[in-house]
Design a protein around this motif. Sequence first.
Motif, short mmCIF file in Angstrom:
data_model
loop_
_atom_site.label_atom_id
_atom_site.label_comp_id
_atom_site.label_asym_id
_atom_site.label_seq_id
_atom_site.Cartn_x
_atom_site.Cartn_y
_atom_site.Cartn_z
N ILE A 189 41.95 45.42 48.88
CA ILE A 189 42.11 44.19 48.12
C ILE A 189 42.10 44.46 46.62
O ILE A 189 42.91 43.90 45.86
CB ILE A 189 41.01 43.17 48.50
N ILE A 190 41.19 45.32 46.17
CA ILE A 190 41.12 45.65 44.75
C ILE A 190 42.40 46.36 44.31
O ILE A 190 42.97 46.08 43.25
CB ILE A 190 39.90 46.53 44.44
N GLY A 191 42.88 47.30 45.15
CA GLY A 191 44.10 48.04 44.82
C GLY A 191 45.30 47.12 44.65
O GLY A 191 46.03 47.19 43.66
N TRP A 192 45.50 46.23 45.63
CA TRP A 192 46.61 45.27 45.53
C TRP A 192 46.40 44.30 44.38
O TRP A 192 47.35 43.92 43.69
CB TRP A 192 46.78 44.51 46.84
N GLY A 193 45.16 43.88 44.17
CA GLY A 193 44.88 42.95 43.08
C GLY A 193 45.27 43.53 41.73
O GLY A 193 45.89 42.85 40.90
N MET A 194 44.93 44.80 41.51
CA MET A 194 45.28 45.45 40.25
C MET A 194 46.78 45.63 40.11
O MET A 194 47.35 45.40 39.04
CB MET A 194 44.57 46.81 40.15
N LEU A 195 47.44 46.03 41.20
CA LEU A 195 48.89 46.23 41.14
C LEU A 195 49.62 44.91 40.89
O LEU A 195 50.54 44.84 40.06
CB LEU A 195 49.38 46.86 42.45
N ILE A 196 49.22 43.86 41.58
CA ILE A 196 49.84 42.54 41.39
C ILE A 196 49.63 42.05 39.96
O ILE A 196 50.56 41.55 39.31
CB ILE A 196 49.24 41.52 42.39
#
Length: 306
Positions: A189-196
Amino acid sequence: MKTFRYVGLLMIISGAALWGVSGPMIQWLFQNSSLTSSKFLIVRLLLAGIITLTLLYLTKKNIFGVWKHPRHWIQLIIFGILGMLGAQYAFIETIHVSTAVTAVLFQFLGPVLITIYVAIQTKKLPTAMQLLAVVSALMGTFFLITNGSVENIILSKEAITLGLLTTLGFTFYTLHPTSLIKEWGTVVIIGWGMLIGGVALFIYNQDFSVVHLAHSLTFSTLSILLLVIISGTLSFILYIGSLKYLNATETSLLSSIEPLVAAIVSMIWLNESFGIYQLLGGLLITTAVVFLSMPIERSKKKLKVE
């Protein structure tokens, strides 16, 4: 259960310390380079997001599963833009127009909102120990920033507005992703949150140029930029991950060591001076952490006796 609680405590304290260190590093970057908040965050969020998701993929983690469920990916996009990007942008801008310690102060006001939200949601008043921890931590933060006099707080309207947005952003990214994390895991979730968040800001800032950015950085500023990206990424992962073992109120209150760490690093590295009241503030913040860890231990002892 006791071991899990200690894991949670270690995660949030480590994450808070890393975030406290990253603030002065960001302040140093702005003082020693031509980086803007937007350019800094584009690099930080995109690199951190890509690296995190790539490592997960190489270790055969299911990083794309969340996109198969509309309700989940809608929540994820909201988290990435309003939570991850919103909170970080307001935080970075607050540092830009004031100082790192001031930004951390506004961020730390988030636990007050979280405590109120949790109390309303559960229809239960905060415990006496939680209230005492809030009061102690807020008093400590006040002394840490003002050195005992409100006349020492000189903030522009822009700094106050951005600071309040930092408070709201901190509250949102603490509470919003809890269900997603339980389903898909913290790092995903953190990884996708940062990328988004990084992609959204990149699209908005069409004048961003990697070549121009590269020419504007020296070896020192590039090194600090990379350290900020690493420490910030680990901080978010540890902070959000601690929610698996601690409730939102405990996690947010334990993050009270952030202003203490930021103040110490600023004093040693950026040559900022602190007085006796600020040292008292550090003691009060540490005391708040002790207060917060007491209720659960006591309740466990009571259960054993019964």
